[in-house]
Write an enzyme that holds these catalytic residues in place. Structure first.
Site, mmCIF file in Angstrom:
data_model
loop_
_atom_site.group_PDB
_atom_site.id
_atom_site.type_symbol
_atom_site.label_atom_id
_atom_site.label_comp_id
_atom_site.label_asym_id
_atom_site.label_seq_id
_atom_site.Cartn_x
_atom_site.Cartn_y
_atom_site.Cartn_z
ATOM 1 N NE ARG A 133 -2.596 -1.298 -0.894
ATOM 2 C CZ ARG A 133 -2.070 -2.272 -1.391
ATOM 3 N NH1 ARG A 133 -2.009 -3.553 -0.495
ATOM 4 N NH2 ARG A 133 -2.029 -2.345 -2.704
ATOM 5 C CG HIS A 145 -10.000 4.928 9.863
ATOM 6 N ND1 HIS A 145 -10.688 4.819 8.769
ATOM 7 C CD2 HIS A 145 -10.778 5.166 10.863
ATOM 8 C CE1 HIS A 145 -12.160 4.531 9.128
ATOM 9 N NE2 HIS A 145 -11.864 4.838 10.456
HETATM 10 N N1 APR Z 1 -14.777 10.184 -6.623
HETATM 11 C C1 APR Z 1 -15.410 10.349 -5.407
HETATM 12 N N2 APR Z 1 -16.297 9.472 -4.627
HETATM 13 C C2 APR Z 1 -15.890 8.255 -5.396
HETATM 14 C C3 APR Z 1 -15.005 7.876 -6.576
HETATM 15 C C4 APR Z 1 -14.348 9.105 -7.134
HETATM 16 N N3 APR Z 1 -13.722 8.885 -8.051
HETATM 17 N N4 APR Z 1 -15.008 6.512 -6.659
HETATM 18 C C5 APR Z 1 -15.441 5.931 -5.918
HETATM 19 N N5 APR Z 1 -16.338 6.896 -4.982
HETATM 20 C C6 APR Z 1 -17.077 6.597 -3.866
HETATM 21 C C7 APR Z 1 -17.847 5.427 -3.711
HETATM 22 O O1 APR Z 1 -19.314 5.596 -4.418
HETATM 23 C C8 APR Z 1 -17.884 5.071 -2.282
HETATM 24 O O2 APR Z 1 -19.113 5.929 -1.676
HETATM 25 O O3 APR Z 1 -16.054 6.595 -2.743
HETATM 26 C C9 APR Z 1 -16.627 5.814 -1.629
HETATM 27 C C10 APR Z 1 -15.765 4.733 -1.087
HETATM 28 O O4 APR Z 1 -16.316 3.908 -0.277
HETATM 29 P P1 APR Z 1 -15.326 2.893 0.526
HETATM 30 O O5 APR Z 1 -14.704 2.063 -0.358
HETATM 31 O O6 APR Z 1 -16.013 2.027 1.447
HETATM 32 O O7 APR Z 1 -14.236 3.866 1.418
HETATM 33 P P2 APR Z 1 -14.286 4.496 2.845
HETATM 34 O O8 APR Z 1 -15.732 4.974 3.041
HETATM 35 O O9 APR Z 1 -13.148 5.348 2.891
HETATM 36 O O10 APR Z 1 -14.224 3.271 3.896
HETATM 37 C C11 APR Z 1 -14.202 3.390 5.044
HETATM 38 O O11 APR Z 1 -13.496 1.354 5.838
HETATM 39 O O12 APR Z 1 -12.020 -0.108 4.981
HETATM 40 C C12 APR Z 1 -12.159 0.837 6.163
HETATM 41 O O13 APR Z 1 -10.578 1.906 7.240
HETATM 42 C C13 APR Z 1 -11.178 1.532 5.921
HETATM 43 O O14 APR Z 1 -11.057 3.950 6.001
HETATM 44 C C14 APR Z 1 -11.546 2.718 5.486
HETATM 45 C C15 APR Z 1 -13.027 2.739 5.865
#
Ligand code: APR
Length: 238
Positions: free
Chosen positions: A65, A113
């Site tokens: 990562r 985090h």
């Molecule tokens: N621009 C804006 N938003 C986007 C894009 C983009 N190009 N691509 C994807 N997304 C959005 C998706 O629609 C989704 O709502 O980003 C979000 C990603 O969600 P997750 O993958 O769940 O990431 P996150 O919410 O940061 O996860 C939270 O979970 O795995 C743990 O600790 C880890 O910090 C992380 C936490």
């Protein structure tokens, strides 16, 4: 560090960012694919149980990562958020472990985090070190002689910075939720701390769940949606 007392002449704008903020910098989000994070189930690499079971796998996973973050660049979304600092008291509260907000130039960034560019002692969690982007290997030890681990909050671990984050959101005039599915608590609950009269924007092509009235959703990717919203905010709210 964060001053809670806002500079009186500026509106406070809080950005709550997640993995979608860094997606267009080439860093994979968590829940886009079938629950895999770079071919690993998160449970196998981002929990204290995973660390106890196979610390080498966990170190290798985060070393990969970290290399990815070093190879990535801040995108137009990160850079647009820096523009806001001209007229707003901007606080970035991110769930991301990458350092792209800082590399873009954001001055007040709080990592709920943890940070991929920091290591910490397994004997005393307050012993934190900048790892300068270097891999962490088995046998790398802290000043007390204990194995170093990534300074990252794993599933099931406490999120100590919530204590600092909640009061910041509680004083927000504007909240911008970018690139987070808002499914991981306690971070996902932060939006609820925003004052009733705060203006809330969401920039996300997906549809994160926010049960607050009058949330304005901008269903765009970060590199398109954030610059447009920033231009509008700088023109209208200041
Ligand atoms: N621009 C804006 N938003 C986007 C894009 C983009 N190009 N691509 C994807 N997304 C959005 C998706 O629609 C989704 O709502 O980003 C979000 C990603 O969600 P997750 O993958 O769940 O990431 P996150 O919410 O940061 O996860 C939270 O979970 O795995 C743990 O600790 C880890 O910090 C992380 C936490």
């Amino acid at each position: 560090m964060h001053q809670h007392t806002r500079p009186s002449n500026k509106l406070r704008l809080v950005v709550l960012s997640g993995a979608g903020m860094s997606a267009e910098s080439g860093l994979q989000t968590f829940r886009a694919s079938d629950g895999l994070w770079e071919e690993h189930r998160v449970e196998d690499v981002a929990t204290p149980e995973a660390w106890a079971r196979d610390p080498e796998l966990v170190l290798r996973f985060y070393n990969e990562r970290r290399q990815g973050v070093l190879a990535a660049e801040p995108n137009a979304g990160h850079l647009a958020l820096v523009e806001l600092e001209k007229k707003f008291d901007v606080h970035i509260i991110t769930q991301n472990i990458d350092n792209l907000h800082e590399r873009a130039g954001s001055q007040q960034v709080l990592h709920l985090h943890g940070k991929i560019m920091e290591s910490r002692s397994t004997a005393d969690e307050l012993l934190v070190y900048d790892n300068h982007g270097e891999d962490i290997q088995m046998g790398d030890t802290c000043e007390l002689g204990s194995q170093l681990r990534p300074n990252i909050v794993w599933f099931g671990e406490a999120v100590p910075l919530m204590e600092q984050a909640a009061p910041i959101v509680a004083e927000a005039d504007v909240v911008m939720v970018v690139g987070t599915s808002l499914v991981v608590y306690p971070a996902a609950g932060l939006v609820q701390y925003a004052p009733a009269n705060a203006k809330i924007f969401v920039v996300d092509p997906g549809s994160p769940k926010i049960n607050r009235p009058d949330v304005e959703v901008i269903a765009e990717k970060a590199t398109l949606g954030i610059p447009r919203l920033v231009e509008r905010l700088l023109r209208t709210l200041t």
